[in-house]
Design a protein around this motif. Structure first.
Motif, mmCIF file in Angstrom:
data_model
loop_
_atom_site.group_PDB
_atom_site.id
_atom_site.type_symbol
_atom_site.label_atom_id
_atom_site.label_comp_id
_atom_site.label_asym_id
_atom_site.label_seq_id
_atom_site.Cartn_x
_atom_site.Cartn_y
_atom_site.Cartn_z
ATOM 1 N N ASN A 122 -4.178 12.497 -21.123
ATOM 2 C CA ASN A 122 -3.270 13.682 -19.672
ATOM 3 C C ASN A 122 -4.475 13.810 -18.999
ATOM 4 O OD1 ASN A 122 -0.909 13.306 -20.499
ATOM 5 N ND2 ASN A 122 -0.588 14.451 -22.215
ATOM 6 N N LYS B 73 -6.173 11.886 -17.379
ATOM 7 C CA LYS B 73 -5.577 11.057 -16.054
ATOM 8 C C LYS B 73 -5.301 12.088 -14.437
ATOM 9 C CE LYS B 73 -2.803 8.448 -19.001
ATOM 10 N NZ LYS B 73 -1.214 7.971 -19.435
ATOM 11 N N ARG C 299 1.358 2.100 -17.083
ATOM 12 C CA ARG C 299 1.239 2.912 -18.091
ATOM 13 C C ARG C 299 -0.184 4.244 -17.716
ATOM 14 N NH1 ARG C 299 3.945 -0.526 -21.776
ATOM 15 N NH2 ARG C 299 1.502 -0.388 -22.627
ATOM 16 N N SER D 155 1.336 9.228 -12.808
ATOM 17 C CA SER D 155 2.827 9.626 -11.904
ATOM 18 C C SER D 155 2.851 10.319 -10.730
ATOM 19 C CB SER D 155 3.772 9.897 -13.141
ATOM 20 O OG SER D 155 3.887 11.554 -12.855
ATOM 21 N N GLY D 156 2.174 10.608 -10.315
ATOM 22 C CA GLY D 156 2.010 11.273 -8.953
ATOM 23 C C GLY D 156 1.206 10.546 -7.774
ATOM 24 N N VAL E 62 2.483 4.504 -6.483
ATOM 25 C CA VAL E 62 2.794 4.127 -8.139
ATOM 26 C C VAL E 62 4.137 3.880 -7.928
ATOM 27 C CG1 VAL E 62 2.953 6.351 -8.868
ATOM 28 C CG2 VAL E 62 2.854 4.097 -10.352
ATOM 29 N N GLY E 63 5.502 4.611 -7.395
ATOM 30 C CA GLY E 63 6.727 4.394 -7.564
ATOM 31 C C GLY E 63 7.312 2.456 -6.795
ATOM 32 N N ARG F 17 5.954 0.013 -9.219
ATOM 33 C CA ARG F 17 7.219 0.096 -10.574
ATOM 34 C C ARG F 17 8.319 -0.818 -9.946
ATOM 35 N NH1 ARG F 17 4.786 5.970 -11.959
ATOM 36 N NH2 ARG F 17 3.903 5.424 -13.803
#
Length: 208
Positions: free
Chosen positions: A68, A71, A176, A180-181, A185-186, A189
């Protein structure tokens, strides 16, 4: 710990080292005290250093939490290349899925054409009209297929689906590892889920 500082005998720490390498972190160096290794981010920010342990209680939890940290580090350079790799896999998967969709539709159209020819004696005039329409549809589908897959012999629908599945699996594996931010990336996905649904339709058609 082996002589290669990018390799570790512990699975959790190996995943951490692999992630650091993918994110552009330099090779870890030997720690000066207490053994083990030290990972530093590309900017050599001391607050972003990670101690890589060889053994000890809780070392696997430390490895997971370290991922984490990698990332979230703003100095990491790998997120952009990972997103590019995901986009490449999704683009390739989309190509194979579209080709499989076209090949499936063409195969079904050919079957309809064959059935129509068998029943041509019952209504020759109508059969001629339908024949021309279906033949034109096959030519259109085949033309688009040749644009997507110009090589001969062309893969079967099942082979196309397998190639698309491989690209989607690779894309999902890299998704993965993207924060997430992270930018876009949205969208990636969403595109992945759309292609997965289309591939599922092809597999159900093949199972019929």
């Amino acid at each position: 710990m082996s002589g290669d500082n990018w390799h570790h005998s512990n699975k959790e720490w190996q995943e951490t080292l692999d992630l650091a390498k993918a994110y552009g972190w330099p090779e870890p160096r030997e720690a000066k005290d207490h053994g083990g290794l030290v990972l530093s981010c590309p900017a050599a920010d001391r607050s972003h250093q990670i101690r890589v342990f060889s053994t000890g209680k809780g070392t696997e939890n430390a490895a997971r939490s370290s991922r984490n940290k990698i990332k979230k580090c703003q100095h990491s350079r790998g997120a952009k290349s990972i997103r590019a790799a995901i986009s490449s896999h999704l683009k390739s998967a989309a190509r194979w899925i579209r080709a499989a969709e076209l090949a499936t539709t063409a195969g079904e159209t050919e079957q309809r054409l064959e059935r129509l020819v068998e029943d041509a004696d019952d209504s020759m005039a109508d059969a001629d009209r339908q024949f021309d329409l279906l033949e034109a549809e096959i030519e259109m589908l085949d033309s688009e297929l040749k644009d997507l897959i110009p090589t001969e012999p062309r893969p079967t629908v099942l082979e196309m689906a397998d190639l698309a599945h491989s690209d989607l699996r690779n894309a999902n594996g890299k998704l993965r590892n993207v924060p997430s931010g992270a930018d876009q990336v949205g969208v990636l996905r969403t595109r992945y889920q759309e292609l997965l649904a289309r591939l599922d339709v092809i597999h159900r058609q093949l199972a019929r």
